[in-house]
Scaffold this motif. Structure first.
Motif, PDB file in Angstrom:
ATOM      1  N   SER A  27       0.837  -1.219   0.000  1.00 29.40           N
ATOM      2  CA  SER A  27       0.000   0.000   0.000  1.00 29.40           C
ATOM      3  C   SER A  27       0.856   1.247   0.000  1.00 29.40           C
ATOM      4  O   SER A  27       0.727   2.114   0.844  1.00 29.40           O
ATOM      5  N   GLN A  28       1.773   1.323  -0.924  1.00 31.70           N
ATOM      6  CA  GLN A  28       2.687   2.462  -0.918  1.00 31.70           C
ATOM      7  C   GLN A  28       2.134   3.599  -1.765  1.00 31.70           C
ATOM      8  O   GLN A  28       1.972   3.468  -2.969  1.00 31.70           O
ATOM      9  N   ASN A  29       1.825   4.681  -1.115  1.00 29.69           N
ATOM     10  CA  ASN A  29       1.428   5.906  -1.805  1.00 29.69           C
ATOM     11  C   ASN A  29       2.264   7.009  -1.182  1.00 29.69           C
ATOM     12  O   ASN A  29       2.103   7.320  -0.019  1.00 29.69           O
ATOM     13  N   TYR A  30       3.164   7.554  -1.981  1.00 29.67           N
ATOM     14  CA  TYR A  30       4.115   8.507  -1.414  1.00 29.67           C
ATOM     15  C   TYR A  30       3.572   9.928  -1.396  1.00 29.67           C
ATOM     16  O   TYR A  30       2.824  10.328  -2.291  1.00 29.67           O
ATOM     17  N   LEU A  31       4.013  10.678  -0.403  1.00 29.42           N
ATOM     18  CA  LEU A  31       3.736  12.112  -0.357  1.00 29.42           C
ATOM     19  C   LEU A  31       4.957  12.812  -0.911  1.00 29.42           C
ATOM     20  O   LEU A  31       6.035  12.747  -0.323  1.00 29.42           O
ATOM     21  N   GLY A  56       6.990   3.679   8.736  1.00 29.97           N
ATOM     22  CA  GLY A  56       6.820   3.653   7.270  1.00 29.97           C
ATOM     23  C   GLY A  56       7.315   4.913   6.581  1.00 29.97           C
ATOM     24  O   GLY A  56       6.544   5.595   5.899  1.00 29.97           O
ATOM     25  N   PRO A  57       8.597   5.259   6.706  1.00 34.85           N
ATOM     26  CA  PRO A  57       9.095   6.511   6.100  1.00 34.85           C
ATOM     27  C   PRO A  57       9.144   6.490   4.575  1.00 34.85           C
ATOM     28  O   PRO A  57       9.125   7.551   3.950  1.00 34.85           O
ATOM     29  N   GLY A  58       9.223   5.282   3.965  1.00 37.00           N
ATOM     30  CA  GLY A  58       9.313   5.199   2.497  1.00 37.00           C
ATOM     31  C   GLY A  58      10.461   6.049   1.987  1.00 37.00           C
ATOM     32  O   GLY A  58      11.555   6.049   2.557  1.00 37.00           O
ATOM     33  N   GLU A  78      11.012   0.857   8.856  1.00 33.40           N
ATOM     34  CA  GLU A  78      10.610   0.639   7.459  1.00 33.40           C
ATOM     35  C   GLU A  78      10.798  -0.841   7.107  1.00 33.40           C
ATOM     36  O   GLU A  78      11.844  -1.418   7.363  1.00 33.40           O
ATOM     37  N   ILE A  79       9.772  -1.417   6.496  1.00 34.34           N
ATOM     38  CA  ILE A  79       9.811  -2.851   6.184  1.00 34.34           C
ATOM     39  C   ILE A  79      10.469  -3.153   4.829  1.00 34.34           C
ATOM     40  O   ILE A  79      11.048  -4.221   4.637  1.00 34.34           O
ATOM     41  N   PHE A  83      13.930   0.894   0.414  1.00 31.95           N
ATOM     42  CA  PHE A  83      14.018   2.262   0.944  1.00 31.95           C
ATOM     43  C   PHE A  83      15.235   2.481   1.835  1.00 31.95           C
ATOM     44  O   PHE A  83      15.513   3.613   2.231  1.00 31.95           O
ATOM     45  N   ASP A 104       9.429  -4.799  10.550  1.00 32.57           N
ATOM     46  CA  ASP A 104       7.979  -4.734  10.391  1.00 32.57           C
ATOM     47  C   ASP A 104       7.403  -4.014  11.622  1.00 32.57           C
ATOM     48  O   ASP A 104       7.584  -4.478  12.754  1.00 32.57           O
ATOM     49  N   ALA A 105       6.722  -2.914  11.380  1.00 34.48           N
ATOM     50  CA  ALA A 105       6.198  -2.123  12.513  1.00 34.48           C
ATOM     51  C   ALA A 105       5.219  -2.939  13.358  1.00 34.48           C
ATOM     52  O   ALA A 105       5.125  -2.724  14.565  1.00 34.48           O
ATOM     53  N   ASN A 139       2.733   8.077   8.048  1.00 36.00           N
ATOM     54  CA  ASN A 139       1.778   7.967   6.945  1.00 36.00           C
ATOM     55  C   ASN A 139       1.767   6.484   6.626  1.00 36.00           C
ATOM     56  O   ASN A 139       2.619   5.967   5.917  1.00 36.00           O
ATOM     57  N   PRO A 141       0.672   2.546   5.662  1.00 34.38           N
ATOM     58  CA  PRO A 141      -0.060   1.821   4.637  1.00 34.38           C
ATOM     59  C   PRO A 141      -1.465   1.540   5.179  1.00 34.38           C
ATOM     60  O   PRO A 141      -1.614   1.217   6.366  1.00 34.38           O
TER      61      PRO A 141
HETATM   62  C1  LIG Z   1       1.821   4.912   2.279  1.00 35.87           C
HETATM   63  S1  LIG Z   1       3.567   4.658   2.156  1.00 35.87           S
HETATM   64  C2  LIG Z   1       4.137   6.193   2.809  1.00 35.87           C
HETATM   65  C3  LIG Z   1       5.579   6.477   2.598  1.00 35.87           C
HETATM   66  C4  LIG Z   1       6.058   7.828   3.166  1.00 35.87           C
HETATM   67  N1  LIG Z   1       5.862   7.893   4.601  1.00 35.87           N
HETATM   68  C5  LIG Z   1       5.382   8.984   2.515  1.00 35.87           C
HETATM   69  O1  LIG Z   1       4.575   9.644   3.164  1.00 35.87           O
HETATM   70  O2  LIG Z   1       5.651   9.219   1.316  1.00 35.87           O
HETATM   71  C6  LIG Z   1       3.762   3.509   3.460  1.00 35.87           C
HETATM   72  C7  LIG Z   1       5.169   3.119   3.844  1.00 35.87           C
HETATM   73  O3  LIG Z   1       5.109   2.167   4.896  1.00 35.87           O
HETATM   74  C8  LIG Z   1       5.973   1.060   4.626  1.00 35.87           C
HETATM   75  N2  LIG Z   1       5.423  -0.133   5.290  1.00 35.87           N
HETATM   76  C9  LIG Z   1       4.444  -0.958   4.837  1.00 35.87           C
HETATM   77  N3  LIG Z   1       4.182  -1.920   5.744  1.00 35.87           N
HETATM   78  C10 LIG Z   1       5.039  -1.704   6.774  1.00 35.87           C
HETATM   79  C11 LIG Z   1       5.276  -2.373   8.000  1.00 35.87           C
HETATM   80  N4  LIG Z   1       4.560  -3.452   8.350  1.00 35.87           N
HETATM   81  N5  LIG Z   1       6.229  -1.901   8.819  1.00 35.87           N
HETATM   82  C12 LIG Z   1       6.960  -0.796   8.480  1.00 35.87           C
HETATM   83  N6  LIG Z   1       6.772  -0.125   7.321  1.00 35.87           N
HETATM   84  C13 LIG Z   1       5.831  -0.568   6.483  1.00 35.87           C
HETATM   85  C14 LIG Z   1       5.971   0.959   3.137  1.00 35.87           C
HETATM   86  O4  LIG Z   1       7.102   0.248   2.669  1.00 35.87           O
HETATM   87  C15 LIG Z   1       5.967   2.430   2.759  1.00 35.87           C
HETATM   88  O5  LIG Z   1       7.273   2.935   2.770  1.00 35.87           O
END
Ligand SMILES: C[S@@+](CC[C@H](N)C(=O)[O-])C[C@H]1O[C@@H](n2cnc3c(N)ncnc32)[C@H](O)[C@@H]1O
Length: 363
Positions: A27-31, A56-58, A78-79, A83, A104-105, A139, A141
């Motif tokens: 569910s990656q949608n970047y800001l 989830g810093p992406g 960050e999983i 990244f 994994d968070a 932010n 997923p």
């Molecule tokens: C919606 S994106 C947002 C990225 C960034 N924070 C932004 O605002 O552009 C979600 C981020 O959470 C990470 N993520 C997904 N599942 C995760 C988990 N279980 N634990 C840690 N990070 C996770 C994804 O890899 C991705 O980088």
């Protein structure tokens, strides 16, 4: 403009440089708009020298904003290993303020991250009106936002994890519909189990909305940014688990009378008597619906149900969907009684009434 970070490639260039394409499965949608990521850091109230955990810093849009706001320590969880190199790039620029946890968070005890840190800011007592200079921000997923918020609310109720350091505020994004449920007032269609669980232990506030068009790739929904400030005293005097079980049953039948949901808490042979006793003691109209119950009524019902669970060992474990469940065998289980109330409450004149909430101020 940016006094705390040396010049960095723009976020869009970062994405190309490190060949980061969003993965649907995570569910990656970047800001990508730094005006929005700065707005998140501002509404989270990150100040100079604060300590922050970001989930989830992406590619690091919010991460940059937190560092720019002057956080003296930022831990990111960050999983996705793709990244890690761009985050390392940021960490190098951040001059020892940023630490990366490739984890994994959902399986990370974020409270452990700072446990051994001797420079950690002092904890602030939960009864203090000030908040500790610490934050949890993300932010998330969409697919992990719901389990994660439940985990964090439970941790807050037990004052454990990062909440062992005090009333650490939490700022998270949710799809708009979920954000509205979290903050929903009484008698709204959005009122649900998560509204009660969030509002009894925190004061959640939707601080602003973000249009789906601000994300890359664009999700099908808009997003709400919610800031949760833990309450000094939770509004319900039971464990998180007891309230959660009660809410689950009551909201499962949200279109029906509240009595119907309550009856599913008990084995069929006692459901009429026990549900009737609870409703009468709490002075709740059996023909009202779950969305019309206020927090005070949920508190009375949960505390009343908790007392019934203590009187009838095994009742707390009872699951009406399990045909093999009966109180006699459940009462022999090691956890036949409900979990104790996690925090102590200020005694008041109402202590002699187990069913009253007079010592709570509902805000
Ligand atoms: C919606 S994106 C947002 C990225 C960034 N924070 C932004 O605002 O552009 C979600 C981020 O959470 C990470 N993520 C997904 N599942 C995760 C988990 N279980 N634990 C840690 N990070 C996770 C994804 O890899 C991705 O980088």
């Amino acid at each position: 403009m940016n006094s705390r970070l040396p010049p960095l490639p723009a976020l869009r260039d970062f994405i190309h440089m490190y060949r980061l394409r969003a993965k649907k499965i995570l569910s990656q949608n970047y800001l990508m708009d730094m005006n929005i990521t700065r707005k998140i850091a501002k509404h989270a109230k990150v100040h100079e020298n604060d300590w922050v955990i970001e989930i989830g810093p992406g590619p690091g849009g919010i991460t940059r904003a937190i560092l720019e706001a002057g956080a003296s320590r930022l831990d990111v969880v960050e999983i996705d290993n793709r990244f890690i190199p761009p985050l390392q790039h940021l960490a190098e620029a951040a001059d020892s303020r940023m630490f990366i946890h490739h984890q994994d968070a959902l399986r990370t005890e974020i409270g452990d991250i700072w446990k051994a840190e001797t420079q950690r800011p002092k904890s602030v007592d939960w009864n203090d009106s000030s908040l500790p200079p610490m934050h949890v921000i993300g932010n998330l997923p969409f697919n992990i936002a719901s389990p994660l918020i439940i985990k964090y609310l439970r941790d807050m109720s037990y004052q454990r994890g990062v909440w062992q350091y005090g009333r650490v505020p939490l700022t998270l994004t949710f799809q708009l519909e979920v954000a509205k449920r979290l903050c929903s007032p009484i008698a709204c269609d959005t009122r649900s189990r998560i509204s009660i669980m969030a509002q009894y232990v925190t004061e959640p506030k939707m601080v602003f909305q973000i249009s789906g068009s601000c994300f890359v790739p664009r999700p099908q929904v808009d997003v709400g940014v919610v800031r949760f400030v833990p309450r000094k005293t939770p509004l319900v005097k039971t464990s998180f688990e007891v309230l959660e079980k009660l809410c689950r049953q009551v909201f499962h039948y949200r279109q029906k009378y509240v009595e119907k949901g309550l009856k599913t808490l008990y084995p069929p042979e006692m459901e009429d008597e026990m549900a009737d006793e609870l409703l009468k003691k709490c002075r709740v109209d059996p023909t009202t619906t779950s969305i019309r119950l206020g927090m005070e009524q949920f508190a009375d019902l949960a505390e009343g149900y908790n007392e019934q669970c203590i009187r009838h060992p095994g009742l707390f474990l009872y699951d009406y969907t399990n045909k093999h469940h009966n109180l006699e065998s459940l009462s022999k289980e090691p956890n036949a009684l409900p979990p104790p109330v996690p925090v102590s409450y200020t005694p008041s004149e109402s202590e002699d009434s187990k069913w009253s909430l007079r010592n709570f101020k509902i805000t």
